[in-house]
Design a protein around this motif. Structure first.
Motif, PDB file in Angstrom:
ATOM      1  N   GLY A   1       1.015  -1.319   0.258  1.00  0.00           N
ATOM      2  CA  GLY A   1       0.241  -0.204   0.074  1.00  0.00           C
ATOM      3  C   GLY A   1       0.808   1.196  -0.050  1.00  0.00           C
ATOM      4  O   GLY A   1       1.442   1.495   0.963  1.00  0.00           O
ATOM      5  N   ILE A   2       0.842   2.059  -1.076  1.00  0.00           N
ATOM      6  CA  ILE A   2       1.510   3.202  -1.237  1.00  0.00           C
ATOM      7  C   ILE A   2       0.593   4.118  -0.623  1.00  0.00           C
ATOM      8  O   ILE A   2      -0.412   4.773  -1.248  1.00  0.00           O
ATOM      9  CB  ILE A   2       2.051   3.595  -2.769  1.00  0.00           C
ATOM     10  CG1 ILE A   2       2.867   2.449  -3.291  1.00  0.00           C
ATOM     11  CG2 ILE A   2       2.602   4.836  -2.663  1.00  0.00           C
ATOM     12  CD1 ILE A   2       3.191   2.579  -4.480  1.00  0.00           C
ATOM     13  N   ILE A   3       0.892   4.867   0.695  1.00  0.00           N
ATOM     14  CA  ILE A   3      -0.113   5.784   1.331  1.00  0.00           C
ATOM     15  C   ILE A   3       0.248   7.309   1.103  1.00  0.00           C
ATOM     16  O   ILE A   3      -0.837   7.605   0.453  1.00  0.00           O
ATOM     17  CB  ILE A   3       0.215   5.245   2.678  1.00  0.00           C
ATOM     18  CG1 ILE A   3      -0.326   3.840   3.013  1.00  0.00           C
ATOM     19  CG2 ILE A   3      -0.982   6.214   3.583  1.00  0.00           C
ATOM     20  CD1 ILE A   3      -0.145   3.368   4.734  1.00  0.00           C
ATOM     21  N   SER A   4       1.114   7.512   1.215  1.00  0.00           N
ATOM     22  CA  SER A   4       1.452   9.111   1.083  1.00  0.00           C
ATOM     23  C   SER A   4       2.718   9.250   1.156  1.00  0.00           C
ATOM     24  O   SER A   4       3.787   8.523   1.429  1.00  0.00           O
ATOM     25  CB  SER A   4       0.566   9.737   2.339  1.00  0.00           C
ATOM     26  OG  SER A   4       1.459   9.499   3.689  1.00  0.00           O
ATOM     27  N   GLY A   5       3.247  10.708   0.991  1.00  0.00           N
ATOM     28  CA  GLY A   5       4.560  11.545   1.172  1.00  0.00           C
ATOM     29  C   GLY A   5       4.488  12.454   2.219  1.00  0.00           C
ATOM     30  O   GLY A   5       3.487  13.144   2.352  1.00  0.00           O
ATOM     31  N   GLN A   6       5.779  12.733   2.773  1.00  0.00           N
ATOM     32  CA  GLN A   6       5.810  13.806   3.751  1.00  0.00           C
ATOM     33  C   GLN A   6       6.980  14.625   3.213  1.00  0.00           C
ATOM     34  O   GLN A   6       8.122  14.302   2.867  1.00  0.00           O
ATOM     35  CB  GLN A   6       5.787  13.316   5.248  1.00  0.00           C
ATOM     36  CG  GLN A   6       4.370  12.738   5.460  1.00  0.00           C
ATOM     37  CD  GLN A   6       4.618  10.943   5.396  1.00  0.00           C
ATOM     38  OE1 GLN A   6       5.581  10.637   5.454  1.00  0.00           O
ATOM     39  NE2 GLN A   6       3.494  10.466   5.061  1.00  0.00           N
ATOM     40  N   ASN A   7       6.762  16.081   3.438  1.00  0.00           N
ATOM     41  CA  ASN A   7       7.803  17.098   3.597  1.00  0.00           C
ATOM     42  C   ASN A   7       8.589  16.797   2.136  1.00  0.00           C
ATOM     43  O   ASN A   7      10.112  16.912   2.535  1.00  0.00           O
ATOM     44  CB  ASN A   7       8.766  16.737   4.638  1.00  0.00           C
ATOM     45  CG  ASN A   7       7.897  16.930   5.858  1.00  0.00           C
ATOM     46  OD1 ASN A   7       6.865  17.729   6.218  1.00  0.00           O
ATOM     47  ND2 ASN A   7       8.092  16.060   6.947  1.00  0.00           N
ATOM     48  N   PHE A   8       8.123  16.655   0.989  1.00  0.00           N
ATOM     49  CA  PHE A   8       8.968  16.731  -0.159  1.00  0.00           C
ATOM     50  C   PHE A   8       9.382  18.035  -0.353  1.00  0.00           C
ATOM     51  O   PHE A   8       8.883  19.202  -0.177  1.00  0.00           O
ATOM     52  CB  PHE A   8       8.150  16.231  -1.466  1.00  0.00           C
ATOM     53  CG  PHE A   8       7.730  14.810  -1.684  1.00  0.00           C
ATOM     54  CD1 PHE A   8       8.395  13.882  -0.649  1.00  0.00           C
ATOM     55  CD2 PHE A   8       6.988  14.207  -2.468  1.00  0.00           C
ATOM     56  CE1 PHE A   8       8.125  12.819  -0.662  1.00  0.00           C
ATOM     57  CE2 PHE A   8       6.799  12.954  -2.377  1.00  0.00           C
ATOM     58  CZ  PHE A   8       7.255  12.167  -1.545  1.00  0.00           C
ATOM     59  N   LEU A   9      10.813  18.173  -0.880  1.00  0.00           N
ATOM     60  CA  LEU A   9      11.414  19.385  -1.360  1.00  0.00           C
ATOM     61  C   LEU A   9      10.902  19.842  -2.578  1.00  0.00           C
ATOM     62  O   LEU A   9      10.349  19.004  -3.437  1.00  0.00           O
ATOM     63  CB  LEU A   9      12.823  19.239  -1.180  1.00  0.00           C
ATOM     64  CG  LEU A   9      13.407  18.722  -0.055  1.00  0.00           C
ATOM     65  CD1 LEU A   9      14.966  18.611  -0.070  1.00  0.00           C
ATOM     66  CD2 LEU A   9      12.884  19.832   1.223  1.00  0.00           C
ATOM     67  N   PRO A  10      10.986  21.048  -3.030  1.00  0.00           N
ATOM     68  CA  PRO A  10      10.495  21.681  -4.232  1.00  0.00           C
ATOM     69  C   PRO A  10      11.408  21.240  -5.308  1.00  0.00           C
ATOM     70  O   PRO A  10      12.709  21.497  -5.136  1.00  0.00           O
ATOM     71  CB  PRO A  10      10.627  23.273  -4.160  1.00  0.00           C
ATOM     72  CG  PRO A  10      11.381  23.476  -2.690  1.00  0.00           C
ATOM     73  CD  PRO A  10      11.208  22.425  -2.018  1.00  0.00           C
TER      74      PRO A  10
END
Length: 947
Positions: A539-548
């Motif tokens: 399960g690919i749930i989410s990503g957090q705090n990606f850089l621009p």
């Protein structure tokens, strides 16, 4: 006047390993006068370096000598277990010094109780200073300066319930020290998460139980009929807009010149991003020269839209009459016709989810959709050139030097020059291997050439062979050979013939991944496959705090999507546009044939959503954000692992954390016994062991396989691009890097650390460092000497007990990328610049010369170590080779005497005497090397014969 105590925790040394892997993740608690501080965690380091400074308020300076400073060291547990105690240091206040007299002092770690087992030291620097009272004017000036720099001052609480809270508040207001913002290796470890999954909460679902449930508004636009004509030709170019509230609309494709269009497109709107109570569906006529013409509309109250839960979805479409816009006077706008649509509430488990255009994925761009890909089926093509006959040589006055060039696509290989110099050459045992992919597209081309000189060949004839005419085999049986007629210059004129044995070797597994993290080891021939032993669910749930990752409209943005690969199956999630914390919540399943395989998940920024045609033409590439690998054999069966994995990227400036990705992973096996049996079987197919391929040959074939896979997946829609596939398959893993060389060196040292630890332990036993332990070893030694049949049982029982003891320290989470193991935390900038250099180099000659000199220095050290190892082995050979007659005479005389003594003396007596001598007390030892070592060092090696 107040007084402050400053404690700087510098480093630890030789701490006790507590994680079951010979290391520990240490941190410190610093307690003083009811105040507590904590350092950061240093991952897997027995000699951690913190260099963190803390300030404490001394409530009563007159009684400072009565206070006690306590610093406790703990090992952090990766799971939910209790942190392990590593030792502590307790210091009275009377030992504190003033500012200016401080120094770094090493304090031995003390036990907490008699049952504690600690070791090591803690280095700290401790001092105190008195605060100078400031005038009211200075305070006002300080406040004004803080306001000018935009610093908001904290308000004091009106009431404080305890003395400890008062001290903490005073510390926050008056502390002038701020630790530097540095990324530490401890921040690179994965974090345990607790998402609301149906598999954890116990909710009954049929699918998608490893991701959080997301609610979507689905709208399927099927077709329309009897629309109004708006163009001069009596027709229209209709398309549909879907809009909720004041947000931007989604649009279907334009169907030109028809009054009965068919779209068959489905749209999905995320419930969390819906801003409005009504879905408005409008039909328009596309005009390029003027404003689009309105053809009618249908509205749906979202509160009245039905909910369909799989497997009942999707909802059957219905016909709706088109109406005029609200507020329009009837008769002003000519509206007629009907539209067939279906609108319903669903989740990502809905079968329409995959094919729908997602509104949070940038509308209807093809590069934003989720997709499942399959790698092409790869074969090893074996070409055996046997002989040629009746070749027509243009020059009758010389013997031809004949070779055969074989080409398949971009792969080209050449046989050696035939030892037979005539017009009927032969090539004994000359096999060439190529990689071919189904469906076969390009023929096999063979060119017979006569070598006239360096880089100069004359073509004697060629032949093209379709691949679908070549026989396939699943074992090492010999396939029949065939004769093929040669042509020249496209003419059908006979130019001789060539004898070939061609076959597709289906008994091998075609490598397209690195063997260190391979995900599939099945042979190409399907009849050799075994039944799957389990299922892998991710399960690919989410990503957090990606850089621009790029700039759009003068601001940073990221359009992130994930790619996961296991076996031949690739998946790509939908792209979440302009979001640093995307939520995918997509679940995928793979069949597992071997648990000793690796799942790879990569995160990328989609750079193909550009509106600027010039940027599109420039050939922009999707940017890497990071990658995660999970080995299935480290997972417990039927357990759901939910963790947030750090995404680490090595850049020319050093290692950088690009964000985190949250995954839920579950491996379920059908038969535990079947899985255990696989551990006793060879991992690769039998042909890899019966007829093994050379390592260098395998690497060249792997590069060819990667090129083929890249070209085939790039032709899919949406395409899985070359830069993505190459990154997932680690095409650059074998390139030279000084950093990787250091990594492998420290890995080797880690492998031998256990042996070195045993040697050190035995040395401590011989030196009587711990007399009780040495006495126990003496007793055990004597028991094993008199009862030698207990040696092997004791050894295996000891290993069993070690393994059982380490069970409590087992890893509770899948492993992730390790920045410290990769030697990426503290790496030399020039080494990084060299690693990112192109091939051929793009650097100046002076820089290349400097790097070459550095490489020579490193290679000389390696050369010296290899020479020393060779010399030790040559000295063993010299014992009986009479290269040194005196040494050999001494050794064989000793062997004769030893044989006589051992023959007449019982073995137990000899063993006891030798053991007691080796374990003798240090009082009976001297500091000179022992006699056998002196004799061995004097033996000759072959180093004196080297030029």
């Amino acid at each position: 006047m107040g007084r402050k105590l400053v404690v700087e925790v510098c480093s630890g040394h030789n701490l006790m390993p507590k994680d079951g892997q010979g290391s520990c993740s240490a941190f410190c608690y610093v307690d003083f006068d009811g105040q507590r501080r904590r350092t950061k965690v240093k991952s897997k380091d027995l000699s951690p370096v913190w260099n963190e400074r803390f300030e404490f308020q001394i409530s009563d300076p007159a009684n400072m000598g009565m206070e006690v400073l306590e610093v406790s060291v703990y090992c952090e547990k990766s799971g939910r277990g209790k942190d392990s105690f590593l030792g502590r240091v307790k210091l009275p206040g009377s030992s504190f010094v003033r500012l200016g007299e401080e120094a770094i002092v090493s304090y031995p770690l003390e036990k907490r109780n008699i049952f504690s087992h600690v070791r090591g030291e803690l280095r700290m620097k401790i001092w105190y200073y008195d605060e100078v009272p400031q005038s009211k004017a200075n305070k006002e000036e300080k406040k004004a300066e803080a306001a000018a720099t935009g610093i908001a001052s904290e308000k004091k609480p009106e009431a404080v319930k305890s003395t400890t809270a008062q001290k903490e508040e005073k510390k926050q207001e008056s502390s002038s020290y701020s630790p530097p913002t540095v990324v530490h290796p401890g921040e690179y470890v994965l974090r345990d998460t607790a998402p609301m999954l149906a598999s954890i909460t116990g909710e009954k679902v049929t699918a998608y139980d490893l991701v959080e449930k997301m609610k979507f508004l689905y709208c399927r636009v099927v077709k329309a009929r009897a629309l109004a004509a708006k163009d001069a030709n009596g027709s229209s170019d209709p398309f549909v807009k879907l809009k909720i509230g004041e947000g931007r609309p989604a649009e279907t494709k334009v169907i030109p010149k028809t009054l009965n269009p068919e779209w068959n497109q489905t749209f999905a709107f995320n419930h969390d991003k819906i801003q409005g109570p009504v879905l408005e569906i409008t039909v328009w006529d596309k005009d390029t020269a003027s404003r689009d013409d309105f053809l009618g509309s249908v509205t749906f109250e979202l509160s009245e839209v039905p909910t369909r839960v799989p497997p009942d979805s999707p909802l059957a479409p219905s016909w709706y009459r088109l109406e005029e816009k609200k507020g329009e006077i009837k008769g002003e706008t000519r509206v007629k016709g009907e539209i067939m649509v279906a609108v319903w509430w669903g989740t990502q488990a809905d079968e329409a989810f995959t094919e729908a255009w997602h509104f949070d994925s940038g509308g209807q761009h093809s590069h934003t959709k989720s997709k499942v890909y399959l790698s092409p089926k790869l074969w090893y093509l074996r070409v055996t050139v046997i002989e040629a006959q009746d070749l027509v040589a243009p020059n009758k006055n010389r013997y031809p030097e004949v070779s055969v060039k074989v080409q398949l696509g971009i792969q080209a290989m050449k046989t050696k020059v035939s030892p037979t110099r005539n017009t009927s050459p032969n090539w004994p045992n000359d096999d060439l291997l190529f990689v071919a992919a189904e469906p076969f597209e390009e023929p096999l081309s063979l060119t017979v050439e006569d070598r006239l000189g360096p880089s100069k060949d004359d073509v004697l004839g060629f032949v093209r062979i379709p691949l679908n005419t070549i026989e396939r085999r699943a074992d090492d049986r010999l396939v029949p050979s065939r004769w093929y007629n040669l042509e020249k210059n496209g003419e059908k004129q006979f130019r001789g013939r060539i004898h070939l044995r061609l076959c597709f070797d289906g008994g091998y597994h075609v490598m397209d991944e690195s063997t260190n993290h391979i995900s599939d080891m099945r042979p190409t021939a399907k009849q050799l496959w075994k039944s799957p032993l389990g299922v892998l669910e991710v399960g690919i749930i989410s990503g957090q705090n990606f850089l621009p990752m790029k700039t759009k409209d003068a601001r940073g943005t990221t359009d992130a999507y994930c790619v996961a690969k296991y076996g031949p199956k690739w998946i790509r999630t939908r792209t979440i546009v302009d979001n640093f914390n995307p939520k995918w919540n997509e679940q995928y399943t793979w069949e597992v044939y071997d648990p000793c395989t690796v799942l790879t998940v990569g995160v990328f920024d989609n750079c193909h959503l550009l509106n600027n045609l010039a940027e599109k033409a420039a050939g922009s590439k999707d940017v890497r954000i990071g990658k995660v690998r999970i080995r299935l054999s480290t997972l417990e069966s039927d357990r759901v692992y939910t963790h947030s994995y750090p995404l680490l990227m090595l850049q020319p400036s050093g290692v950088k954390k690009m964000g985190e990705i949250e995954l839920a992973v579950r491996f379920s096996c059908t038969s535990f016994l079947h899985v255990m049996q696989l551990y006793f079987k060879p991992p690769l197919p039998k042909m890899h062991y019966r007829h093994p391929l050379r390592v260098t040959h395998l690497e060249n074939l792997r590069l060819a396989a990667i090129t083929i896979v890249c070209s085939r997946l790039a032709r899919s829609e949406p395409p899985l691009r070359n830069e993505v596939v190459r990154y997932m398959l680690d095409i650059d893993s074998n390139l030279f890097s000084m950093r990787r060389s250091k990594v492998n060196y420290y890995r080797i040292m880690g492998v031998f650390s256990g042996v070195l630890a045993i040697v050190k332990w035995f040395d401590d036993i011989c030196k009587w460092t711990n007399p009780v332990t040495t006495v126990l070893v003496h007793i055990l030694f004597l028991i094993l000497v008199w009862y030698p049949e207990l040696i092997l049982p004791t050894l295996f029982l000891y290993m069993f007990l070690i393994g059982a003891w380490h069970y409590r320290f087992r890893a509770r989470a899948p492993s992730s990328m390790d920045a410290k193991l990769s030697q990426a935390v503290e790496v030399d900038p020039d080494e990084l610049d060299e690693e990112f250099d192109t091939i051929p180099t793009s650097k100046s000659p002076d820089m290349v010369r400097a790097r070459y000199e550095r490489l020579r220095i490193v290679a000389s050290r390696i050369q010296t170590v290899l020479g020393d190892l060779a010399a030790q082995g040559e000295r063993f050979h010299a014992l009986l080779s009479w290269r040194d007659p005196r040494a050999t005479a001494i050794f064989i005389t000793f062997c004769l005497i030893a044989a006589i003594v051992l023959y007449v003396t019982p073995f137990q007596v000899v063993a006891v005497l030798v053991g007691i001598y080796v374990l003798r007390h240090p009082r009976f030892r001297n500091h000179m090397p022992p006699v056998p070592l002196n004799f061995f060092r004097r033996l000759p090696s072959l180093a004196d014969r080297i030029l």
